[in-house]
Scaffold this motif. Structure first.
Motif, mmCIF file in Angstrom:
data_model
loop_
_atom_site.group_PDB
_atom_site.id
_atom_site.type_symbol
_atom_site.label_atom_id
_atom_site.label_comp_id
_atom_site.label_asym_id
_atom_site.label_seq_id
_atom_site.Cartn_x
_atom_site.Cartn_y
_atom_site.Cartn_z
ATOM 1 N N PHE A 38 0.849 -1.193 0.000
ATOM 2 C CA PHE A 38 0.000 0.000 0.000
ATOM 3 C C PHE A 38 0.882 1.239 0.000
ATOM 4 C CE2 PHE A 38 0.491 -1.175 4.467
ATOM 5 C CZ PHE A 38 0.843 0.027 5.053
ATOM 6 N N LYS A 86 -6.955 -1.213 -5.475
ATOM 7 C CA LYS A 86 -8.142 -0.700 -4.802
ATOM 8 C C LYS A 86 -7.702 0.474 -3.948
ATOM 9 C CE LYS A 86 -7.685 -4.353 -1.360
ATOM 10 N NZ LYS A 86 -8.293 -5.499 -0.711
ATOM 11 N N GLU A 90 -8.158 2.285 -0.202
ATOM 12 C CA GLU A 90 -8.642 2.117 1.164
ATOM 13 C C GLU A 90 -8.226 3.316 1.996
ATOM 14 O OE1 GLU A 90 -7.765 -1.548 3.106
ATOM 15 O OE2 GLU A 90 -8.146 -2.730 1.300
ATOM 16 N N HIS A 91 -8.986 3.555 3.020
ATOM 17 C CA HIS A 91 -8.679 4.617 3.973
ATOM 18 C C HIS A 91 -7.758 4.018 5.037
ATOM 19 C CE1 HIS A 91 -9.801 8.716 4.581
ATOM 20 N NE2 HIS A 91 -10.072 8.536 5.856
ATOM 21 N N ILE A 92 -6.514 4.403 5.034
ATOM 22 C CA ILE A 92 -5.525 3.902 5.992
ATOM 23 C C ILE A 92 -4.988 5.105 6.751
ATOM 24 C CG2 ILE A 92 -3.306 2.738 6.285
ATOM 25 C CD1 ILE A 92 -3.919 1.144 3.755
ATOM 26 N N ASP A 122 -6.349 8.344 2.075
ATOM 27 C CA ASP A 122 -6.539 7.373 1.010
ATOM 28 C C ASP A 122 -5.200 6.757 0.629
ATOM 29 O OD1 ASP A 122 -9.244 7.719 0.839
ATOM 30 O OD2 ASP A 122 -9.177 9.075 -0.880
ATOM 31 N N VAL A 133 -3.962 0.122 -2.698
ATOM 32 C CA VAL A 133 -3.619 -1.188 -2.140
ATOM 33 C C VAL A 133 -3.557 -2.180 -3.302
ATOM 34 C CG1 VAL A 133 -4.280 -3.026 -0.552
ATOM 35 C CG2 VAL A 133 -4.797 -0.638 0.021
#
Length: 121
Positions: free
Chosen positions: A32, A59, A61-63, A67, A70
């Motif tokens: 990521f 994809k 993702e909110h990490i 944003d 990934v």
């Protein structure tokens, strides 16, 4: 982390959020990296040590409240990376991320420890 997920994260620059790393649950390993601006799922062209560009479905993702793209790398991918590696990600012919890791062997040993812990629990 919750659900036996392991993270190896590198964050730098205190003025601007920038991070990248690996996430592992069981044999599934994902790369990521932070995204500048608005992110959307898309196909990215990834290069590892300038070994050619290959398409990866990314994809978003909110990490850590940001944003991140990934990308699934499959099983034990860190084992095939040399100790010093350049990562590059392009979208539509434009570079969107680049990073050099100088201690990939430490990431690999950390992911192996995580995998062994997951097997034992």
């Amino acid at each position: 982390m919750p659900d036996d997920v392991c993270f190896a994260v590198n964050q730098w620059d205190t003025k601007k959020v920038q991070f990248w790393g690996f996430r592992q649950k069981g044999p599934q390993l994902e790369l990521f990296f932070y995204s500048d601006g608005t992110s959307q799922p898309q196909t990215l062209q990834m290069s590892f040590n300038d070994g050619g560009k290959f398409n990866y479905d990314a994809k978003v993702e909110h990490i850590a409240e940001y944003d991140a793209f990934v990308i699934s790398l499959g099983k034990a991918t860190t084992a095939v990376f040399p100790n010093v590696i350049d990562f590059e990600a392009d979208a539509g012919g434009n570079r969107i991320w680049w990073e050099r890791e100088l201690n990939m062997s430490k990431v690999e040993s950390g992911m192996n420890e995580c995998w062994e812990w997951q097997l034992d629990h």
